[in-house]
Scaffold this motif. Structure first.
Motif, PDB file in Angstrom:
ATOM      1  N   MET A  22     -10.404   1.052  26.209  1.00  0.00           N
ATOM      2  CA  MET A  22      -9.736  -0.243  26.063  1.00  0.00           C
ATOM      3  C   MET A  22     -10.277  -1.033  24.864  1.00  0.00           C
ATOM      4  SD  MET A  22      -7.585   0.231  28.346  1.00  0.00           S
ATOM      5  CE  MET A  22      -6.669  -1.266  27.977  1.00  0.00           C
ATOM      6  N   THR A  23     -11.582  -0.909  24.600  1.00  0.00           N
ATOM      7  CA  THR A  23     -12.157  -1.589  23.436  1.00  0.00           C
ATOM      8  C   THR A  23     -11.572  -1.030  22.145  1.00  0.00           C
ATOM      9  OG1 THR A  23     -14.244  -2.002  24.597  1.00  0.00           O
ATOM     10  CG2 THR A  23     -14.289  -2.143  22.212  1.00  0.00           C
ATOM     11  N   ASN A  24     -11.476   0.301  22.058  1.00  0.00           N
ATOM     12  CA  ASN A  24     -10.917   0.926  20.861  1.00  0.00           C
ATOM     13  C   ASN A  24      -9.446   0.582  20.684  1.00  0.00           C
ATOM     14  OD1 ASN A  24     -13.276   2.111  19.999  1.00  0.00           O
ATOM     15  ND2 ASN A  24     -12.887   4.069  20.992  1.00  0.00           N
ATOM     16  N   LEU A  25      -8.694   0.576  21.788  1.00  0.00           N
ATOM     17  CA  LEU A  25      -7.279   0.210  21.714  1.00  0.00           C
ATOM     18  C   LEU A  25      -7.140  -1.232  21.229  1.00  0.00           C
ATOM     19  CD1 LEU A  25      -4.326   0.924  22.249  1.00  0.00           C
ATOM     20  CD2 LEU A  25      -4.642   0.182  24.623  1.00  0.00           C
ATOM     21  N   PHE A  26      -7.985  -2.110  21.754  1.00  0.00           N
ATOM     22  CA  PHE A  26      -7.969  -3.521  21.343  1.00  0.00           C
ATOM     23  C   PHE A  26      -8.223  -3.646  19.844  1.00  0.00           C
ATOM     24  CE2 PHE A  26      -9.835  -7.559  20.319  1.00  0.00           C
ATOM     25  CZ  PHE A  26      -9.167  -8.484  21.100  1.00  0.00           C
ATOM     26  N   MET A  27      -9.282  -2.992  19.334  1.00  0.00           N
ATOM     27  CA  MET A  27      -9.640  -3.127  17.926  1.00  0.00           C
ATOM     28  C   MET A  27      -8.592  -2.511  17.010  1.00  0.00           C
ATOM     29  SD  MET A  27     -12.275  -4.980  18.193  1.00  0.00           S
ATOM     30  CE  MET A  27     -12.406  -5.154  16.419  1.00  0.00           C
ATOM     31  N   LEU A  28      -7.955  -1.421  17.453  1.00  0.00           N
ATOM     32  CA  LEU A  28      -6.883  -0.808  16.662  1.00  0.00           C
ATOM     33  C   LEU A  28      -5.719  -1.783  16.491  1.00  0.00           C
ATOM     34  CD1 LEU A  28      -5.476   1.636  15.302  1.00  0.00           C
ATOM     35  CD2 LEU A  28      -4.690   2.321  17.576  1.00  0.00           C
ATOM     36  N   VAL A  29      -5.256  -2.355  17.608  1.00  0.00           N
ATOM     37  CA  VAL A  29      -4.132  -3.308  17.551  1.00  0.00           C
ATOM     38  C   VAL A  29      -4.535  -4.564  16.779  1.00  0.00           C
ATOM     39  CG1 VAL A  29      -2.548  -4.722  18.931  1.00  0.00           C
ATOM     40  CG2 VAL A  29      -3.167  -2.424  19.710  1.00  0.00           C
ATOM     41  N   TYR A  30      -5.784  -4.992  16.950  1.00  0.00           N
ATOM     42  CA  TYR A  30      -6.268  -6.199  16.266  1.00  0.00           C
ATOM     43  C   TYR A  30      -6.216  -6.024  14.750  1.00  0.00           C
ATOM     44  CZ  TYR A  30      -9.001 -10.489  15.755  1.00  0.00           C
ATOM     45  OH  TYR A  30      -9.410 -11.765  15.450  1.00  0.00           O
ATOM     46  N   CYS A  31      -6.650  -4.850  14.284  1.00  0.00           N
ATOM     47  CA  CYS A  31      -6.617  -4.594  12.835  1.00  0.00           C
ATOM     48  C   CYS A  31      -5.189  -4.393  12.334  1.00  0.00           C
ATOM     49  CB  CYS A  31      -7.481  -3.380  12.498  1.00  0.00           C
ATOM     50  SG  CYS A  31      -9.249  -3.706  12.648  1.00  0.00           S
ATOM     51  N   LEU A  32      -4.336  -3.831  13.160  1.00  0.00           N
ATOM     52  CA  LEU A  32      -2.913  -3.732  12.814  1.00  0.00           C
ATOM     53  C   LEU A  32      -2.305  -5.121  12.637  1.00  0.00           C
ATOM     54  CD1 LEU A  32      -1.576  -0.950  15.215  1.00  0.00           C
ATOM     55  CD2 LEU A  32      -1.348  -0.935  12.733  1.00  0.00           C
ATOM     56  N   ALA A  33      -2.771  -6.063  13.459  1.00  0.00           N
ATOM     57  CA  ALA A  33      -2.143  -7.381  13.523  1.00  0.00           C
ATOM     58  C   ALA A  33      -2.629  -8.333  12.440  1.00  0.00           C
ATOM     59  CB  ALA A  33      -2.393  -8.003  14.910  1.00  0.00           C
ATOM     60  N   PHE A  34      -3.916  -8.619  12.410  1.00  0.00           N
ATOM     61  CA  PHE A  34      -4.379  -9.751  11.617  1.00  0.00           C
ATOM     62  C   PHE A  34      -5.337  -9.423  10.486  1.00  0.00           C
ATOM     63  CE2 PHE A  34      -2.745 -12.781  14.769  1.00  0.00           C
ATOM     64  CZ  PHE A  34      -2.341 -13.798  13.913  1.00  0.00           C
ATOM     65  N   PHE A  35      -6.042  -8.300  10.583  1.00  0.00           N
ATOM     66  CA  PHE A  35      -7.116  -8.108   9.621  1.00  0.00           C
ATOM     67  C   PHE A  35      -6.606  -7.972   8.186  1.00  0.00           C
ATOM     68  CE2 PHE A  35     -10.946  -5.866   7.911  1.00  0.00           C
ATOM     69  CZ  PHE A  35     -11.807  -6.929   8.109  1.00  0.00           C
ATOM     70  N   GLY A  36      -5.368  -7.503   8.024  1.00  0.00           N
ATOM     71  CA  GLY A  36      -4.828  -7.332   6.671  1.00  0.00           C
ATOM     72  C   GLY A  36      -4.199  -8.584   6.078  1.00  0.00           C
ATOM     73  N   THR A  37      -4.057  -9.628   6.886  1.00  0.00           N
ATOM     74  CA  THR A  37      -3.379 -10.838   6.373  1.00  0.00           C
ATOM     75  C   THR A  37      -4.128 -11.464   5.207  1.00  0.00           C
ATOM     76  OG1 THR A  37      -4.518 -12.173   8.048  1.00  0.00           O
ATOM     77  CG2 THR A  37      -2.302 -11.407   8.589  1.00  0.00           C
ATOM     78  N   SER A  38      -5.469 -11.299   5.180  1.00  0.00           N
ATOM     79  CA  SER A  38      -6.260 -11.902   4.105  1.00  0.00           C
ATOM     80  C   SER A  38      -5.916 -11.311   2.741  1.00  0.00           C
ATOM     81  CB  SER A  38      -7.760 -11.714   4.377  1.00  0.00           C
ATOM     82  OG  SER A  38      -8.073 -10.349   4.513  1.00  0.00           O
ATOM     83  N   ASN A  39      -5.335 -10.095   2.720  1.00  0.00           N
ATOM     84  CA  ASN A  39      -4.934  -9.490   1.443  1.00  0.00           C
ATOM     85  C   ASN A  39      -3.773 -10.228   0.802  1.00  0.00           C
ATOM     86  OD1 ASN A  39      -6.832  -7.503   1.773  1.00  0.00           O
ATOM     87  ND2 ASN A  39      -5.422  -5.977   2.571  1.00  0.00           N
ATOM     88  N   PHE A  40      -2.972 -10.911   1.622  1.00  0.00           N
ATOM     89  CA  PHE A  40      -1.741 -11.502   1.109  1.00  0.00           C
ATOM     90  C   PHE A  40      -1.816 -13.018   0.918  1.00  0.00           C
ATOM     91  CE2 PHE A  40      -0.654  -7.561   3.243  1.00  0.00           C
ATOM     92  CZ  PHE A  40       0.138  -6.936   2.291  1.00  0.00           C
ATOM     93  N   ILE A  41      -2.820 -13.659   1.512  1.00  0.00           N
ATOM     94  CA  ILE A  41      -2.925 -15.113   1.373  1.00  0.00           C
ATOM     95  C   ILE A  41      -3.178 -15.535  -0.074  1.00  0.00           C
ATOM     96  CG2 ILE A  41      -4.328 -17.133   2.008  1.00  0.00           C
ATOM     97  CD1 ILE A  41      -4.468 -15.897   4.839  1.00  0.00           C
ATOM     98  N   PRO A  42      -4.124 -14.906  -0.823  1.00  0.00           N
ATOM     99  CA  PRO A  42      -4.265 -15.262  -2.241  1.00  0.00           C
ATOM    100  C   PRO A  42      -2.978 -15.030  -3.042  1.00  0.00           C
ATOM    101  CG  PRO A  42      -6.180 -14.035  -1.503  1.00  0.00           C
ATOM    102  CD  PRO A  42      -5.158 -13.945  -0.403  1.00  0.00           C
ATOM    103  N   LEU A  43      -2.286 -13.917  -2.729  1.00  0.00           N
ATOM    104  CA  LEU A  43      -1.017 -13.629  -3.404  1.00  0.00           C
ATOM    105  C   LEU A  43      -0.009 -14.751  -3.147  1.00  0.00           C
ATOM    106  CD1 LEU A  43       0.927 -11.589  -4.874  1.00  0.00           C
ATOM    107  CD2 LEU A  43       1.506 -10.736  -2.587  1.00  0.00           C
ATOM    108  N   TYR A  44       0.063 -15.207  -1.898  1.00  0.00           N
ATOM    109  CA  TYR A  44       0.986 -16.289  -1.557  1.00  0.00           C
ATOM    110  C   TYR A  44       0.637 -17.578  -2.306  1.00  0.00           C
ATOM    111  CZ  TYR A  44       3.077 -20.103   1.043  1.00  0.00           C
ATOM    112  OH  TYR A  44       3.758 -21.243   1.374  1.00  0.00           O
ATOM    113  N   LEU A  45      -0.646 -17.902  -2.370  1.00  0.00           N
ATOM    114  CA  LEU A  45      -1.075 -19.121  -3.056  1.00  0.00           C
ATOM    115  C   LEU A  45      -0.786 -19.052  -4.555  1.00  0.00           C
ATOM    116  CD1 LEU A  45      -4.492 -19.841  -1.283  1.00  0.00           C
ATOM    117  CD2 LEU A  45      -2.304 -20.999  -0.922  1.00  0.00           C
TER     118      LEU A  45
END
Length: 442
Positions: free
Chosen positions: A252-275
């Motif tokens: 369950m911990t691994n499933l949680f971290m997999l979905v978590y990285c799918l969801a939010f961890f990559g958003t930081s790559n696009f925030i500077p681009l948006y700004l």
């Protein structure tokens, strides 16, 4: 204790090499392409490194449970340093790509093995603080790396972005030499057949996210994973031990971290681009916004070990996922007309959740596992985080590119992340509160 401090600094230096390499390359790569030619191969400088460093992570974990962490970490640092020397001597884009692959083979063991050694050496309380130090290294490198890359390109030559790894690699190995491992490691059969099936399947899946019109790579990757599962069911010593998936805490911990990285961890790559594109902000100011996540990360990960002992894993996963969801909802609702200061504050809050969950997730992967598979368990979670981030960033890129403008694209991106974060809240309720053994006494 003094020897442990030498080891700690060795792990810090190892993390520094990885962090600097990731950030320096972004600045220097255009200059490298101009000098070596082969613009059509540009993306492969990053892709081959990502493939090599991702696919080998579980193998390093498996080997560390059999032969120990110290020698394997020194080997991976040595291989990475050798790859760096070769990259610095490359005279064509093709040779540079091959040597980046060698670098990646070394990098695949550096971070996971460092985390495994931290789990072996330090108590749960101290591990949160140590992970905060490692997170700070990545944050500092995200600022220092591009500056250092620019300096080498303009004042010296791009080859020094690789040669700088030589003294750092040597220092890392020297710090690790005094370390005497206390655990007994049991040598068992290595399922190379399973590793190659697994490695080829994951490589095809990752390539399908980096190459256009790659539906056949995706199909072949999925078929490969199915074959891998069928073959492994008959293997007496499978590459991925069945006990990892029978253990509810690990699963369950691994499933949680997999979905978590799918969801939010990559958003930081696009925030500077948006700004930059949406608000016409300077590269410097838009990049500086990511310091907010780093600051929050430190505050979230530092007390994680103490909180685990006090509140248990489940409650912390629930709280972390709720903070992520609420902050993500704020970004979805207000991203198109939010002020820089407000965005900084929201991202800092989200960074606290990132730091908390990544620290708790790493500790959980070690504490839920039996001693003889702790290395495999730790590296498996790191592998799944990498996979989740790679696929998540690719999906987010598609969402941005298919939107009518950058503003709509960012709204859709955060809607995607929000939907997955709601799934994470559900998953968090299935994570056990405590380990079955008295791991607190590590």
């Amino acid at each position: 204790m003094k020897k442990n401090m030498y080891v700690f600094w060795g792990l810090v230096i190892t993390t520094l090499i990885s962090a600097l390499d990731a950030n320096i390359m972004q600045t220097a790569s255009p200059t490298i392409v101009k000098q070596l030619g082969g613009m059509e191969l540009f993306a492969w400088i990053f892709v081959v490194y990502m493939l090599a460093s991702t696919v080998t992570v579980p193998l390093y974990g498996k080997l560390s449970d059999m032969y120990g962490r110290k020698n394997l970490l020194m080997f991976s640092v040595g291989l990475f340093t050798l790859g760096s020397i070769l990259c610095g001597m490359a005279n064509s884009m093709v040779t540079l790509i091959i040597f980046r692959g060698i670098q990646g083979l070394g990098a695949g063991g550096m971070i996971p093995l460092s985390m495994i050694i931290v789990g072996d050496l330090f108590t749960i309380e101290r591990r949160g603080k140590i992970q905060a130090v490692f997170s700070s290294i990545w944050a500092i490198s995200s600022i220092v790396g591009p500056i250092l890359g620019s300096f080498f390109v303009e004042a010296l030559t791009w080859r020094w972005i690789f040669f700088i790894n030589i003294p750092i690699g040597i220092a890392s190995v020297l710090c690790l030499l005094p370390y005497k491992e206390q655990m007994e490691f049991k040598k068992t059969h290595i399922d190379y057949k399973g590793f190659f099936l697994f490695g080829i399947s994951i490589t095809l899946l990752l390539l399908s996210t980096n190459i256009e019109h790659s539906i056949w790579l995706l199909i072949l990757g999925v078929i490969g994973l199915i074959v891998f599962v069928l073959v492994e069911r008959k293997e007496s010593h499978p590459f991925l031990p069945v006990s990892l998936f029978r253990n509810k805490g690990i699963l369950m911990t691994n499933l949680f971290m997999l979905v978590y990285c799918l969801a939010f961890f990559g958003t930081s790559n696009f925030i500077p681009l948006y700004l930059q594109e949406g608000s016409h902000m300077s590269i410097y100011k838009s990049g500086l916004i990511l310091l907010s996540i780093a600051v929050g990360w430190t505050f979230g990960s530092t007390p994680a070990g103490k909180w685990i002992l006090r509140f248990g894993y489940k409650l912390l996963f629930i709280i972390g996922s709720l903070i992520t969801t609420v902050s993500g909802l704020a970004l979805y609702l207000f991203i198109t007309d939010i002020s820089y200061v407000s965005l900084f504050i929201i991202l800092t809050i989200q960074g606290v959740a990132f730091g908390l969950l990544f620290a708790v997730g790493t500790i959980a992967s070690q504490e839920f596992a039996e001693a003889h598979i702790k290395g495999m368990s730790t590296s498996l979670q790191m592998f799944l985080k990498n996979i989740g981030t790679s696929i998540g960033v690719t999906v987010m890129g598609l969402i941005i590119n298919q939107a009518v403008n950058i503003h709509v694209g960012m709204k859709n991106l955060f809607l995607y992340a929000l939907i997955l974060s709601l799934i994470n809240i559900v998953i968090s309720f299935f994570i056990p509160a405590k380990t079955t053994t008295s791991s607190e006494n590590n």
